[in-house]
Design an enzyme around this catalytic site. Structure first.
Site, PDB file in Angstrom:
ATOM      1  N   HIS A   1       0.860  -1.184   0.000  1.00 26.57           N
ATOM      2  CA  HIS A   1       0.000   0.000   0.000  1.00 26.57           C
ATOM      3  C   HIS A   1       0.892   1.228   0.000  1.00 26.57           C
ATOM      4  CE1 HIS A   1      -2.853   2.953   1.700  1.00 26.57           C
ATOM      5  NE2 HIS A   1      -3.839   2.121   1.387  1.00 26.57           N
TER       6      HIS A   1
ATOM      7  N   ASP B   1       3.110  -4.375   8.040  1.00 19.20           N
ATOM      8  CA  ASP B   1       1.867  -3.625   7.851  1.00 19.20           C
ATOM      9  C   ASP B   1       0.719  -4.602   8.057  1.00 19.20           C
ATOM     10  OD1 ASP B   1      -0.437  -2.453   6.867  1.00 19.20           O
ATOM     11  OD2 ASP B   1       0.451  -1.763   4.988  1.00 19.20           O
TER      12      ASP B   1
ATOM     13  N   GLN C   1      -4.420  -5.263   6.844  1.00 21.64           N
ATOM     14  CA  GLN C   1      -5.308  -6.309   6.332  1.00 21.64           C
ATOM     15  C   GLN C   1      -5.073  -7.653   7.032  1.00 21.64           C
ATOM     16  OE1 GLN C   1      -7.659  -5.480   4.281  1.00 21.64           O
ATOM     17  NE2 GLN C   1      -6.908  -3.450   3.705  1.00 21.64           N
TER      18      GLN C   1
ATOM     19  N   CYS D   1      -4.757   2.510  -3.736  1.00 20.97           N
ATOM     20  CA  CYS D   1      -3.540   3.030  -3.098  1.00 20.97           C
ATOM     21  C   CYS D   1      -2.365   2.079  -3.316  1.00 20.97           C
ATOM     22  CB  CYS D   1      -3.752   3.276  -1.605  1.00 20.97           C
ATOM     23  SG  CYS D   1      -4.971   4.548  -1.246  1.00 20.97           S
TER      24      CYS D   1
END
Length: 406
Positions: free
Chosen positions: A121, A198, A201, A361
């Protein structure tokens, strides 16, 4: 899991859009909120509204207890060692930027490497671009396989003794790829690098154990896991967080202030300058309670079943291109041949079906896929196989509509 009973707890889903029952398939952008979360936020504003940590009066004490109680819920949810390692912030983007600013810019020098992947992202690309420019470090990418996965062999080839930071998504928001973050962390540490994951998700859909994963930082957002918007979490290993300087200064994060110098509070508060998102943290705590009551293993297993069903049904549609690996998280990114994804999303909306269209994104990944945009249907624990069937019917209507147009 009683999906119908779960779905009844989400009031927003009980409505019609353009004369059709709402089928919400955009949970990767933001998840819907159960009543328990809505009521927790409402109760705070109705009964306990006060700033935290500063006051000794009853409302202040109650607000502080709930706010810090939410932090402990987060600690248990991701299996962190200490609540001092749980930093509340605005979301995943803020968490990554905190590490890229406070850690990276103070530890990188010319010749050092930052390693990421093309599936990231923008929030896990741009901060590292800026950190590399500020320090003359080199930004490197682990190559993708044709199905949008990475191999550990390529990780080993890309991560070197010059690598100081590896930043990788737990789950791709476009491809649904679930990355082997534990194995990547091992390779990073063998080369003397730290790893940031990250988890935007990942945390909503997969049981997260940061100690077992051995990540150095893990960032995620509340709004993607049934919590409110504007609240997120940065987990960091205590020794790393203690070595870092705050990135925002002001009230709440200070220990002592004089005219020409100041000292900071201990963890986690030195990273939480100003009045925090109190209601958001309380709502996130309620969301964690909701997910824990169901069980994250059950959530993951159900979503894998739903994703498999979606792939199977969507593959019956002629002239559809589906992107990503066969085994994936609960999302499907696709294009209909000859139909712009925004047109696809518009026709589906007319049928009451909410999907996302655009570059998500992830413009470097769009370039890798050789497309300008895609449509994405993303599922969560309140979706059903019937929702998938309605989506397929909507896509067939889309094909028919644009076939008649052209």
């Amino acid at each position: 899991m009683d999906i119908n009973a779960i779905k009844e707890q989400f009031p927003v889903l009980n409505q019609e859009i353009n004369g059709h029952p709402l089928v919400y398939l955009d949970s990767s952008a933001t998840a819907q909120k159960p009543l328990s979360v809505i009521e927790a936020v409402n109760d705070y504003y109705r009964q306990d509204n006060s700033n935290v940590h500063r006051g000794v009066h009853t409302l202040g004490s109650r607000a502080t207890d709930k706010y810090e109680g939410a932090r402990e819920k987060v600690r248990r949810f991701i299996h962190a060692e200490s609540s001092a390692e749980i930093i509340f912030n605005r979301g995943t983007t803020t968490g990554i930027n905190t590490v890229a600013t406070s850690y990276a810019r103070h530890h990188l020098t010319a010749g050092d490497e930052i390693v990421i992947t093309p599936m990231e992202h923008h929030s896990n690309i741009i901060p590292w671009q800026q950190a590399a420019k500020a320090t003359n470090a080199t930004l490197k990418y682990i190559p993708l396989q044709s199905d949008g996965t990475i191999t550990l062999e390529d990780v080993r080839k890309t991560v070197t003794k010059n690598t100081k930071i590896v930043a990788i998504t737990h789950v791709s928001n476009v491809l649904g790829t679930v990355n082997p973050v534990k194995e990547v962390a091992k390779i990073a540490h063998e080369n003397g690098a730290i790893i940031l994951v990250d988890g935007a998700q990942g945390a909503p859909h997969i049981k997260v154990d940061v100690k077992d994963m051995d990540c150095d930082f893990y960032a995620f957002s509340g709004h993607k896991m049934c919590g409110p918007t504007g609240i997120g979490v940065l987990y960091g290993k205590r020794e790393l967080l203690e070595s870092m300087e705050p990135v925002e200064f002001g009230g709440e994060m200070i220990d002592f202030v004089n005219l020409y110098d100041s000292t900071w509070k201990e963890l986690p508060w030195k990273f939480e300058g100003g009045t925090p998102v109190i209601a958001g943290a309380i709502g996130l705590g309620a969301a964690i309670d909701f997910l824990n009551e169901i069980g994250m293993d059950k959530v993951a297993n159900y979503e894998h079943e739903l994703a498999d069903y979606a792939i199977e049904r969507m593959n019956t549609i002629d002239d559809i291109e589906i992107y990503g690996p066969e085994k994936r998280a609960a999302l499907v990114t696709f294009n209909l041949k000859g139909v712009h994804p925004h047109d696809t999303a518009t026709v589906l909306d007319a049928e009451g079906i909410a999907v996302r269209a655009g570059h998500h994104c992830a413009q470097p990944l769009m370039k890798w896929l050789d497309v300008t945009a895609t449509a994405r249907a993303s599922f969560y624990l309140y979706n059903t196989k019937e929702d998938v069937d309605i989506l397929v019917d909507g896509l067939l209507k889309t094909k028919e509509f644009f076939g008649n147009v052209f």
